[in-house]
Design a protein around this motif. Structure first.
Motif, PDB file in Angstrom:
ATOM      1  N   ILE A  96      -5.628   3.112 -69.642  1.00  0.00           N
ATOM      2  CA  ILE A  96      -4.236   3.372 -69.246  1.00  0.00           C
ATOM      3  C   ILE A  96      -3.581   4.348 -70.212  1.00  0.00           C
ATOM      4  O   ILE A  96      -2.889   5.288 -69.798  1.00  0.00           O
ATOM      5  CB  ILE A  96      -3.443   2.053 -69.186  1.00  0.00           C
ATOM      6  CG1 ILE A  96      -4.006   1.139 -68.098  1.00  0.00           C
ATOM      7  CG2 ILE A  96      -1.960   2.328 -68.933  1.00  0.00           C
ATOM      8  CD1 ILE A  96      -3.365  -0.231 -68.057  1.00  0.00           C
ATOM      9  N   ALA A  97      -3.809   4.140 -71.507  1.00  0.00           N
ATOM     10  CA  ALA A  97      -3.245   5.045 -72.519  1.00  0.00           C
ATOM     11  C   ALA A  97      -3.780   6.458 -72.333  1.00  0.00           C
ATOM     12  O   ALA A  97      -3.028   7.437 -72.450  1.00  0.00           O
ATOM     13  CB  ALA A  97      -3.575   4.525 -73.914  1.00  0.00           C
ATOM     14  N   SER A 106       0.582  14.923 -74.426  1.00  0.00           N
ATOM     15  CA  SER A 106       1.027  14.633 -75.793  1.00  0.00           C
ATOM     16  C   SER A 106       0.178  13.515 -76.402  1.00  0.00           C
ATOM     17  O   SER A 106       0.051  12.434 -75.800  1.00  0.00           O
ATOM     18  CB  SER A 106       2.498  14.233 -75.792  1.00  0.00           C
ATOM     19  OG  SER A 106       2.919  13.843 -77.080  1.00  0.00           O
ATOM     20  N   ALA A 107      -0.368  13.739 -77.587  1.00  0.00           N
ATOM     21  CA  ALA A 107      -1.238  12.755 -78.230  1.00  0.00           C
ATOM     22  C   ALA A 107      -0.490  11.471 -78.573  1.00  0.00           C
ATOM     23  O   ALA A 107      -1.050  10.376 -78.493  1.00  0.00           O
ATOM     24  CB  ALA A 107      -1.851  13.356 -79.493  1.00  0.00           C
ATOM     25  N   LYS A 108       0.788  11.593 -78.921  1.00  0.00           N
ATOM     26  CA  LYS A 108       1.531  10.397 -79.324  1.00  0.00           C
ATOM     27  C   LYS A 108       1.734   9.423 -78.164  1.00  0.00           C
ATOM     28  O   LYS A 108       1.974   8.232 -78.364  1.00  0.00           O
ATOM     29  CB  LYS A 108       2.880  10.785 -79.933  1.00  0.00           C
ATOM     30  CG  LYS A 108       3.873  11.367 -78.942  1.00  0.00           C
ATOM     31  CD  LYS A 108       5.207  11.675 -79.611  1.00  0.00           C
ATOM     32  CE  LYS A 108       6.240  12.191 -78.610  1.00  0.00           C
ATOM     33  NZ  LYS A 108       7.542  12.487 -79.258  1.00  0.00           N
ATOM     34  N   ASP A 109       1.607   9.940 -76.931  1.00  0.00           N
ATOM     35  CA  ASP A 109       1.784   9.082 -75.769  1.00  0.00           C
ATOM     36  C   ASP A 109       0.620   8.106 -75.586  1.00  0.00           C
ATOM     37  O   ASP A 109       0.687   7.224 -74.716  1.00  0.00           O
ATOM     38  CB  ASP A 109       1.960   9.931 -74.511  1.00  0.00           C
ATOM     39  CG  ASP A 109       3.319  10.612 -74.462  1.00  0.00           C
ATOM     40  OD1 ASP A 109       4.230  10.137 -75.164  1.00  0.00           O
ATOM     41  OD2 ASP A 109       3.465  11.622 -73.751  1.00  0.00           O
ATOM     42  N   ALA A 186       5.030  10.837 -85.428  1.00  0.00           N
ATOM     43  CA  ALA A 186       4.080  10.430 -86.470  1.00  0.00           C
ATOM     44  C   ALA A 186       2.893   9.709 -85.824  1.00  0.00           C
ATOM     45  O   ALA A 186       2.770   8.482 -85.881  1.00  0.00           O
ATOM     46  CB  ALA A 186       4.765   9.541 -87.489  1.00  0.00           C
ATOM     47  N   THR A 187       2.006  10.489 -85.196  1.00  0.00           N
ATOM     48  CA  THR A 187       0.889   9.906 -84.448  1.00  0.00           C
ATOM     49  C   THR A 187      -0.041   9.104 -85.352  1.00  0.00           C
ATOM     50  O   THR A 187      -0.476   8.002 -84.997  1.00  0.00           O
ATOM     51  CB  THR A 187       0.097  11.018 -83.737  1.00  0.00           C
ATOM     52  OG1 THR A 187       0.988  11.780 -82.903  1.00  0.00           O
ATOM     53  CG2 THR A 187      -1.014  10.421 -82.890  1.00  0.00           C
ATOM     54  N   GLY A 188      -0.341   9.658 -86.519  1.00  0.00           N
ATOM     55  CA  GLY A 188      -1.224   8.950 -87.448  1.00  0.00           C
ATOM     56  C   GLY A 188      -0.633   7.626 -87.906  1.00  0.00           C
ATOM     57  O   GLY A 188      -1.330   6.600 -87.973  1.00  0.00           O
TER      58      GLY A 188
END
Length: 244
Positions: A96-97, A106-109, A186-188
């Motif tokens: 799902i992610a 977008s990676a943060k999503d 801040a994805t990390g």
């Protein structure tokens, strides 16, 4: 033995291994339904792979790495004999992610689903306490086929208020921290927060819920049965002495 003695003989004490036995604490069924404590650990591995791949490769490659890791872990758990629902839980979340990331780019999503699931869980748990129907108490009574009027016992209701508020605190803190990190891209740190606020806080909340379940069982399942047996024995007339 005379007929009088037979009639006045005390009834046998209820079997402690039957209805008086403490019902299992929620830790077992709840954790088992989610794959146990190891299930939470397994759910963090795809996240770690996603962040590592994102630092070295593209967003698309990072998503593929997370999905591949989730598939491998799911197959491994199925081979080990775990139930399909427990084994595939983390993979479902990853898929799902990944779908959300594919739509937004977008990676943060990748963490968006978890953020809003935590918010929904916070609203449900906190609202249930305000309505004087804490969800852990509802769950306990469902496990006992809605047999007990648990809300009429103040000690039981208070225990479930505490347990449900503990769950609300965990879910609310997850939402607040992750949403702040999400807004600041801040994805990390989002990955770090998911791991740090995942298993440890879940175990703490599960222990509080287990305490509330045990309190309910002691007061409502065991207590009335023991009290009924004592009252029954006290109501019996004194036993006649056969020597007389």
């Amino acid at each position: 033995m005379s007929r009088l003695e037979d009639e006045h003989a005390p009834s046998p004490t209820p079997d402690r291994s039957g209805t008086n036995k403490l019902s299992p604490t929620p830790g077992s069924p709840m954790l088992e339904s989610m794959g146990g404590t190891a299930g939470f650990v397994y759910s963090t591995v795809p996240v770690v792979m996603f962040v590592i791949a994102l630092a070295l490769l593209s967003t698309k490659a990072a998503v593929i790495a997370a999905i591949a890791t989730g598939v491998v872990l799911t197959v491994t758990r199925l081979v080990r004999g775990e139930r399909l629902l427990a084994a595939s839980g983390s993979l479902t979340g990853v898929l799902i992610a990944a779908g959300i990331v594919a739509l937004t780019g977008s990676a943060k999503d990748f963490f968006l689903l978890g953020i809003w699931v935590a918010f929904a869980g916070f609203l449900a748990t906190f609202s249930s306490v305000l309505l004087r129907r804490p969800l852990t108490g509802v769950a306990w009574n469902l496990l006992h086929k809605n047999t007990y009027t648990w809300r009429e016992d103040r000690a039981v209701l208070r225990a479930h208020d505490i347990a449900t508020l503990a769950a609300a605190l965990v879910l609310g803190s997850r939402f607040a921290v992750k949403q702040w990190l999400y807004v600041h891209d801040a994805t990390g740190w989002l990955a770090f927060a998911k791991i740090a606020m995942g298993t440890p806080l879940t175990v703490v909340a599960a222990l509080v819920v287990a305490w509330a379940f045990r309190t309910s069982s002691k007061r409502l399942v065991n207590g009335p049965a023991d009290q009924s047996a004592s009252q029954q024995e006290a109501a019996l007339p004194p036993r006649q002495d056969a020597s007389r």
